[in-house]
Scaffold this motif. Structure first.
Motif, short mmCIF file in Angstrom:
data_model
loop_
_atom_site.label_atom_id
_atom_site.label_comp_id
_atom_site.label_asym_id
_atom_site.label_seq_id
_atom_site.Cartn_x
_atom_site.Cartn_y
_atom_site.Cartn_z
N ALA A 231 0.69 -1.64 -0.16
CA ALA A 231 0.22 -0.42 0.02
C ALA A 231 1.00 1.21 0.46
CB ALA A 231 -0.41 0.24 0.85
N VAL A 232 1.93 1.10 0.93
CA VAL A 232 3.02 2.43 0.68
C VAL A 232 3.28 2.74 -0.74
CG1 VAL A 232 5.28 3.23 2.00
CG2 VAL A 232 3.58 1.94 3.74
N TYR A 233 4.18 1.71 -0.86
CA TYR A 233 4.64 2.00 -2.64
C TYR A 233 3.35 2.26 -3.66
CZ TYR A 233 9.20 0.63 -1.49
OH TYR A 233 10.63 0.02 -1.09
N ARG A 234 2.28 1.76 -3.71
CA ARG A 234 1.36 2.84 -4.41
C ARG A 234 1.17 4.29 -4.07
NH1 ARG A 234 -3.75 -2.46 -5.16
NH2 ARG A 234 -2.59 -3.79 -5.59
N ASN A 235 1.24 4.07 -3.07
CA ASN A 235 1.03 5.45 -2.81
C ASN A 235 1.97 6.16 -3.81
OD1 ASN A 235 -0.74 7.52 -1.40
ND2 ASN A 235 1.80 8.03 0.12
N ILE A 236 2.64 6.12 -3.57
CA ILE A 236 4.21 7.32 -4.21
C ILE A 236 4.81 6.43 -5.83
CG2 ILE A 236 4.85 7.21 -2.17
CD1 ILE A 236 7.20 5.21 -1.99
N ALA A 237 4.14 5.78 -6.34
CA ALA A 237 4.20 4.57 -7.18
C ALA A 237 4.11 6.41 -8.63
CB ALA A 237 3.11 3.54 -7.77
N ASP A 238 3.57 7.02 -8.71
CA ASP A 238 3.85 7.85 -9.19
C ASP A 238 5.22 8.81 -9.46
OD1 ASP A 238 2.78 9.40 -7.72
OD2 ASP A 238 1.60 9.84 -8.65
N ASP A 239 5.85 8.47 -8.19
CA ASP A 239 7.06 9.43 -8.16
C ASP A 239 8.37 8.52 -8.01
OD1 ASP A 239 9.26 11.35 -7.22
OD2 ASP A 239 7.95 12.37 -5.49
N PRO A 240 8.65 8.15 -8.97
CA PRO A 240 10.05 7.02 -8.95
C PRO A 240 10.60 7.94 -7.26
CG PRO A 240 9.49 7.93 -11.51
CD PRO A 240 8.79 8.73 -10.44
#
Length: 284
Positions: A231-240
């Motif tokens: 869930a945390v990685y999905r939250n920042i998925a648009d910011d490489p």
């Protein structure tokens, strides 16, 4: 009435997000492959045996509930996430053990006062956002003289620090939510239980995990299998850039806790000791 309805709507939304988060990945793999012994550790500490009426709160796939049933207890495994309960049913069926699986909110358990001899939770209730509500419910459904048993990750241990590492990358927590690893702080748990319990016994211990060969393998395993990390990685998925930062931080954290196994010269493996708090008490 309007305020109450609004609060109820917010709570339902929070629970829906938690339910969806824990359905991500493969928590059964995490429980079975990394910490299979913890459930039995809690069952033994609670003195569970034949005929004991047991409620496992936030039971997940039954890491503690199934060992309790194998010990002869009459067990209810409750959890907010039905997908986890479905996996638990399959595991229990393969082992030939019977217990009840029920979808339930740890902060509003659907059971009568004093319905159980033992109420326990193994790295489960710690993830309910409102700690006092979860503790109150566990105590409410435990009979006078019954046992409350808790096994939770400590704030200072690897998993507790993993949550602290992920926090800046996660969505804001719901109002009033407290960090899960506080359940691994003895003073915090004693304050939650208060004078409603006696004979409190608490100790810190570790479980050794030697499945991973590198810190990066540890990180990638949690990215693939562990709902909160996914869930945390999905939250920042648009910011490489932020993804890369969290990748580095999680690998560095694992490296801090790693010790070599096998041939230390060839880097063929590593082990980590994950700290938890085990606490039992008797309902006054």
């Amino acid at each position: 009435m309007g305020q109450a309805t609004g609060a109820d709507d917010i709570d339902r939304a929070v629970k829906a997000k938690h339910r969806a988060m824990w359905a991500l990945g493969d928590y059964s793999a995490v429980a079975d492959q990394l910490i299979p012994a913890l459930g039995r550790t809690l069952v033994d500490a609670c003195g569970i045996g034949a005929g004991t009426r047991v409620l496992d709160v936030a039971a997940g796939t039954g890491n503690a509930a199934i060992p309790a049933a194998l010990a002869g207890a009459d067990v209810v495994a409750s959890d907010l996430t039905p997908e986890l309960l479905d996996v638990g049913r399959l595991v229990a069926g393969k082992l030939g053990v019977e217990l009840e699986w029920r979808e339930a909110n740890a902060e509003a358990l659907p059971y009568d006062d004093g319905a159980f001899d033992t109420v326990m939770s193994c790295v489960g209730v710690m993830f309910a956002p409102h700690h006092q509500a979860g503790a109150n419910e566990m105590l409410r459904v435990c009979r006078t003289g019954g046992t409350v048993g808790l096994l939770n990750w400590t704030p200072e241990g690897l998993i507790g620090r993993m949550f602290a590492t992920m926090k800046p990358y996660a969505p804001p927590p719901p109002p009033g939510a407290q960090p899960p690893p506080l359940w691994g702080d003895e003073d915090h748990v004693r304050a939650l239980l208060g004078e409603r319990v006696v004979a409190v016994e608490a100790r810190r211990d570790t479980v050794r995990v030697d499945r991973f060969t590198t810190p990066e393998e540890f990180r990638d395993y949690f990215k693939q299998n562990y709902g909160p990390t996914i869930a945390v990685y999905r939250n920042i998925a648009d910011d490489p850039g932020r993804v890369a930062d969290l990748d580095r931080e999680l690998a560095a954290l694992a490296r801090e806790y790693a010790s070599p196994t096998g041939d230390a010269d060839d880097g063929s493996g590593m082990a980590m000791d994950w700290e938890y708090l085990l606490l039992t008490a008797r309902r006054r």
